[in-house]
Design a protein around this motif. Structure first.
Motif, short mmCIF file in Angstrom:
data_model
loop_
_atom_site.label_atom_id
_atom_site.label_comp_id
_atom_site.label_asym_id
_atom_site.label_seq_id
_atom_site.Cartn_x
_atom_site.Cartn_y
_atom_site.Cartn_z
N GLU A 457 5.31 88.73 10.36
CA GLU A 457 6.65 89.52 11.23
C GLU A 457 7.40 88.42 11.73
N THR A 458 6.96 86.74 12.61
CA THR A 458 7.34 86.16 12.72
C THR A 458 8.02 85.43 11.66
N TYR A 459 7.20 84.41 10.92
CA TYR A 459 7.85 83.63 9.68
C TYR A 459 9.24 85.46 9.12
N HIS A 460 8.80 85.81 8.86
CA HIS A 460 10.22 87.60 8.46
C HIS A 460 10.82 87.21 8.98
N ASN A 461 11.26 87.54 10.10
CA ASN A 461 12.45 87.25 11.18
C ASN A 461 13.05 86.50 10.97
N ALA A 462 12.44 84.90 11.45
CA ALA A 462 12.92 83.23 10.80
C ALA A 462 13.80 83.37 9.25
N ALA A 710 -4.36 73.93 -0.48
CA ALA A 710 -3.25 72.96 -0.86
C ALA A 710 -2.24 73.42 0.33
N ASN A 711 -2.76 73.49 0.90
CA ASN A 711 -2.04 73.76 2.46
C ASN A 711 -0.64 75.03 2.85
N ASP A 712 -0.16 75.93 1.60
CA ASP A 712 0.79 76.68 0.79
C ASP A 712 0.53 77.82 1.46
N TYR A 713 0.73 77.76 2.70
CA TYR A 713 1.31 79.34 3.20
C TYR A 713 2.42 79.86 2.56
N SER A 714 3.75 78.97 2.06
CA SER A 714 4.63 79.56 1.83
C SER A 714 3.98 80.80 0.70
N ASP A 715 3.04 80.46 -0.10
CA ASP A 715 2.56 81.14 -1.49
C ASP A 715 2.14 81.71 -1.16
N LEU A 716 1.25 81.72 0.15
CA LEU A 716 0.58 83.06 0.33
C LEU A 716 1.88 83.92 1.04
N TYR A 717 2.09 84.18 2.05
CA TYR A 717 3.22 84.25 2.89
C TYR A 717 4.11 85.30 1.52
N PHE A 718 4.81 84.59 0.68
CA PHE A 718 5.69 85.43 -0.69
C PHE A 718 5.00 86.25 -1.98
N MET A 721 3.79 89.34 1.07
CA MET A 721 4.84 90.33 1.73
C MET A 721 5.10 91.38 0.39
N GLU A 722 4.52 90.82 -0.43
CA GLU A 722 5.17 91.95 -1.97
C GLU A 722 3.86 92.92 -1.75
N TYR A 729 4.00 98.57 5.19
CA TYR A 729 3.43 98.07 6.11
C TYR A 729 4.35 96.99 6.18
N PRO A 730 3.94 96.33 7.34
CA PRO A 730 4.58 95.97 8.38
C PRO A 730 5.14 94.21 7.37
N PRO A 731 5.45 94.09 8.22
CA PRO A 731 6.73 93.70 8.54
C PRO A 731 7.76 95.06 7.77
N TYR A 732 7.72 95.58 7.44
CA TYR A 732 8.95 96.00 6.35
C TYR A 732 8.83 97.46 7.12
N TYR A 733 7.53 97.72 7.34
CA TYR A 733 7.65 98.81 8.10
C TYR A 733 6.66 99.10 9.36
N ARG A 734 7.33 100.12 10.61
CA ARG A 734 6.32 100.00 12.22
C ARG A 734 5.60 101.22 11.23
#
Length: 829
Positions: A457-462, A710-718, A721-722, A729-734
């Motif tokens: 949620e926080t990373y999405h807002n950023a 790999a310390n790959d947070y971005s890969d996990l996130y993207f 998020m799909e 589910y959040p962060p697209y929905y409450r």
């Protein structure tokens, strides 16, 4: 209504106050102010009121008016407790927001916000009626027992008598005794907070003259040698300390209390009674700030300050051990220099006790600490010091957001991703991180969210540029991130290199670290000895009598424990179902890891850090101190060890079983697993040496484990998020969850279905369920959950909550609702 205006009312008109009671009632209650209290009543003060037939409560004045309630006759308030308001206007507005956003009552927020010593509830006092004669031979056994107890202790409360008789309901017995004129019953409120008082001794100015002192001493030596000893002890103590207490003087001199009293009466000593703080701090310790930020840290700090000119909230995404705390310290120093207050939130008490020592070096006595391990009186003291603006920095767990700040300039939420920021029970089920952002907005303050593994949620807002984003990608001092090795439990079992729950790789790396005088942390996210006791013949498993869970065996107590309601029972040696003696323990927790490692490595100094070993007040601090002082070689722990601990000589981290995290049935499982594995790994090799992490798993090719390596947070996130977008589910929905509870499962089914039907009439397919959750009975209540998913932009969440409240209220007016509990949970983590 004279809403939210401070000050007293000296006019003689009849005033009415709207008060917040510490009860789960849906609206505030109005009371009448006696004319003699007009000049002392004010918003935010505590008042004693009667609610119901005889119960007395402390309530908070929320509004003052001259308007009487239309529907009922207002009772008089009985007492005003405070000279100055105990709660500020901003706090009252904050409480109101919490109640509305998290769908609870203001009284429930008050209960969570105020230290319990500031909340008074009536205690029914029982005394013997000395004015009436009666024959005790005519009393029954229980009545006789009560009178005997009152002979020994002249005053007892209802709870005392309930303990004495071993039963909950004692009012009928007391009523009978009252009708027989044997006892008196009185409803009484007592002030629970008592300041800590000490008597300080000083020497009368006359005897500060050396000649007068010599003359006095020679007289006392002849006539009162003990008093002479006391004077001599005072002189000795005064060479080393400014303030000398009466107790210190008695201890140093060996004189009796009577001798000191005589010296006070003779005006040789002067006694002064003072309230002193319970919050210990060595005032002589010099504040120092001798560290220098690295180039990367300085760049991040400058970037944060630049972002604060455009954004109210900034995310600091820094890898583990990148030196985020030092950046926080520099920001706090700058904020304090402007006269503003700082709130530093941490998710765990373990972190609070660990970091407080470090921060006190820089801020000295200007820092206050607030968390649940403090006793009632200490919490009140912090509350009052914050109210008087005596603390410039307050460091605390989630409840610290409720403190009475007057001039907040900055809120730091460290490890902002942690689920510990969310309160699950009781209401208010608030998120301290989200509440802190609203609180900062009220004070026009800035918020810095820090994490190596931010919540989505926080990373999405950023990324959506709602928050500022600053990244810190290197460890402080140029230390490399730990080397991570994944070990297959399946392969090691085949090769027969497993020793109990430890792979050969982990055992070898542990031994190497210990040979080098380094330390090891072992992580197992389950406490107790064994999660399941099972009969090998009939597969019987002992279950909790109150909850739908199997009991966990704890070797330290020799009992089976329920981790949900606290129920305990003796561990059976014979199967209660089939009579077999072939019972075995399946699975393992921290207690078993510690136990088996002590057999495999008998010379190693072991310690365990979990909920069971850190219950007492100082036990957690003692464990951390021992680890710091290298009295512990291997620390075994649950997720407590994953959160922000920073020890120079911890070089090896062993994750005993990663699969318990990865296989959890929850849409956040991958996010949580990555966060936990990365955070635990981050405890290794923090100062100078590269650490090593061994992850033991049955599934070494799991995507999340690869991303952690790999310390790959971005890969996990993207990637995640799909899926979140596809499955709403959040962060697209409450999400708002409604837990419906009842002791009868059939009644519960009808109640939950009725509620779901009513909700679908308004929200259609946004309503999912009702379904039984993973654990469908806790504390004898069966549970069914209804989930509501709302698009972020297509529907007003405020209007949706009003409709949900109305539906719940309407349901509660029907006969069907009898015995039902409905618990809304907004933004469940």
């Amino acid at each position: 209504m004279l809403e939210f205006t401070e000050g007293s009312h000296t006019h003689r008109t009849t005033l009415f106050v709207e008060v917040i009671l510490p009860l789960a009632i849906s609206r505030n209650y109005t009371y009448r102010v006696p004319l003699e209290m007009n000049d002392v009543i004010a918003i935010g003060k505590r008042v004693v009121v009667q609610f119901g037939k005889s119960k007395l409560y402390t309530a908070i004045v929320a509004a003052i008016s001259e308007q009487a309630p239309a529907k009922y006759e207002a009772k008089y308030i009985l007492e005003v407790m405070d000279e100055q308001p105990a709660v500020t206007l901003k706090q009252l507005a904050f409480w109101q927001w919490i109640a509305e956003y998290y769908m609870c009552n203001t009284g429930e927020v008050m209960n969570a916000a105020l230290p319990s010593a500031l909340k008074l509830a009536s205690e029914t006092k029982i005394t013997l009626n000395k004015d009436h004669e009666y024959d005790r031979a005519l009393l029954n056994d229980k009545e006789f027992l009560i009178t005997e107890a009152l002979d020994i202790q002249p005053e007892l409360t209802v709870s005392d008598i309930a303990k004495l008789l071993g039963q909950k309901t004692v009012m009928p017995i007391l009523k009978t005794l009252f009708e027989k004129n044997v006892i008196n019953i009185s409803e009484e409120v007592s002030q629970r907070y008592k300041p800590r008082r000490r008597t300080f001794i000083t020497l009368h100015p006359l005897y500060r003259d050396q000649e007068n002192l010599k003359e006095l001493f020679s007289i006392l030596e002849k006539r009162a040698p003990k008093q002479a000893d006391a004077v001599l002890a005072f002189i000795k103590l005064s060479r080393h300390q400014k303030n000398i207490t009466k107790n210190e003087l008695i201890e140093e001199s060996g004189a009796a209390d009577a001798s000191i009293k005589s010296l006070i009466e003779k005006e040789i000593f002067i006694a002064e009674h003072k309230n002193i703080s319970r919050l210990t701090y060595d005032e002589d310790e010099e504040a120092i700030s001798n560290f220098v930020l690295s180039e990367a840290q300085q760049s991040a700090l400058n970037n944060i300050k630049e972002q604060f000119t455009k954004k109210e909230v900034v995310l600091l995404h820094g890898v583990t051990s990148s030196g985020k705390t030092q950046i926080y310290i520099r920001l706090m120093e700058e904020m304090i220099s402007t006269g503003k207050q700082v709130l530093y939130l941490l998710p765990e008490i373990a972190l609070t006790t660990h970091i407080i020592e470090r921060l006190r070096i820089y801020f000295g006595g200007d820092i206050g600490v607030y968390h649940s391990r403090f006793n009632d009186n200490e919490r009140v003291e912090v509350w009052q010091k914050v109210l008087r603006n005596e603390y410039k920095v307050v460091l605390g767990a989630r409840s610290a957001v409720f403190l009475p700040f007057s001039d907040l300039g900055l809120i730091i939420v460290d490890e902002e991703h942690e689920t510990s920021y969310k309160q699950f029970d009781p209401a208010p089920r608030y998120s301290a991180r989200d509440a802190a952002i609203y609180l900062a907005n009220m004070h026009k303050a800035k918020v810095l969210l820090g994490s190596a593994t931010p919540s989505f949620e926080t990373y999405h807002n950023a990324h959506a540029q709602k928050y500022g984003l600053v990244e810190l990608t290197e460890r402080y001092g140029g230390v490399h991130l730990p080397q991570i090795e994944v070990v297959s439990i399946v392969e090691e079992t085949k090769r027969k290199t497993m020793q109990s729950h430890f792979t050969g790789v982990l055992m070898a790396d542990m031994q190497k670290a210990l040979d080098n005088k380094e330390q090891v942390i072992l992580f197992q996210n389950r406490r107790g000895y064994a999660p399941v006791l099972i009969c090998k013949v009939c597969a019987y498993t002992p279950k909790c009598i109150n909850c739908d869970v199997s009991l966990t065996y704890h070797k330290s107590s020799g009992k089976l424990h329920c981790h949900y309601c606290g129920y305990k029972e003796d561990s059976p040696s014979v199967c209660p179902a089939c009579g077999s003696t072939h019972l075995e323990y399946k699975g393992f927790g921290t207690e078993k890891v510690e136990d088996e490692l002590s057999v495999l490595m008998p010379d190693v100094r072991l310690a365990r850090m979990d909920l069971d070993t850190t219950r007492s007040r100082n036990s957690l601090q003692n464990i951390l101190n021992d680890l710091e002082e290298k009295k512990i070689d291997v620390l075994v722990g649950t997720q407590m060890v994953a959160k922000g601990l920073d020890f120079a000589d911890v070089t090896v981290i062993g994750i005993i079983n990663a699969d318990s995290l990865l296989k959890y049935p929850d849409y956040r499982a991958n996010e949580r697993s990555y966060q936990m594995l990365a955070q635990v790994s981050g405890r290794a090799g923090r100062r100078g040496k590269q650490g090593k992490v061994i992850i033991q798993t049955y599934d070494p090719l799991h995507r999340v484990i690869k991303q952690v390596i790999a310390n790959d947070y971005s890969d996990l996130y993207f990637t995640e998020m799909e899926e979140r977008k596809s499955f709403k589910y959040p962060p697209y929905y409450r999400i708002i969850n409604l837990d419906v509870k009842h002791k009868d499962p059939d009644v519960l089914n009808n109640q939950a279905e009725y509620l779901a039907r009513e909700l679908r009439q308004h929200f259609g397919d946004r309503v999912i369920g009702p379904e039984f959750p993973l654990i469908n009975r806790i504390r004898n209540y069966y549970i069914k959950s209804i989930m509501l998913k709302f698009e972020r932009d297509a529907i007003s969440i405020v209007k949706a909550k009003v409709i949900i409240r109305d539906i719940i209220t309407q349901f509660q007016t029907t006969k069907l609702s009898k015995g039902c509990i409905i618990q809304p949970n907004v933004d469940p983590y």
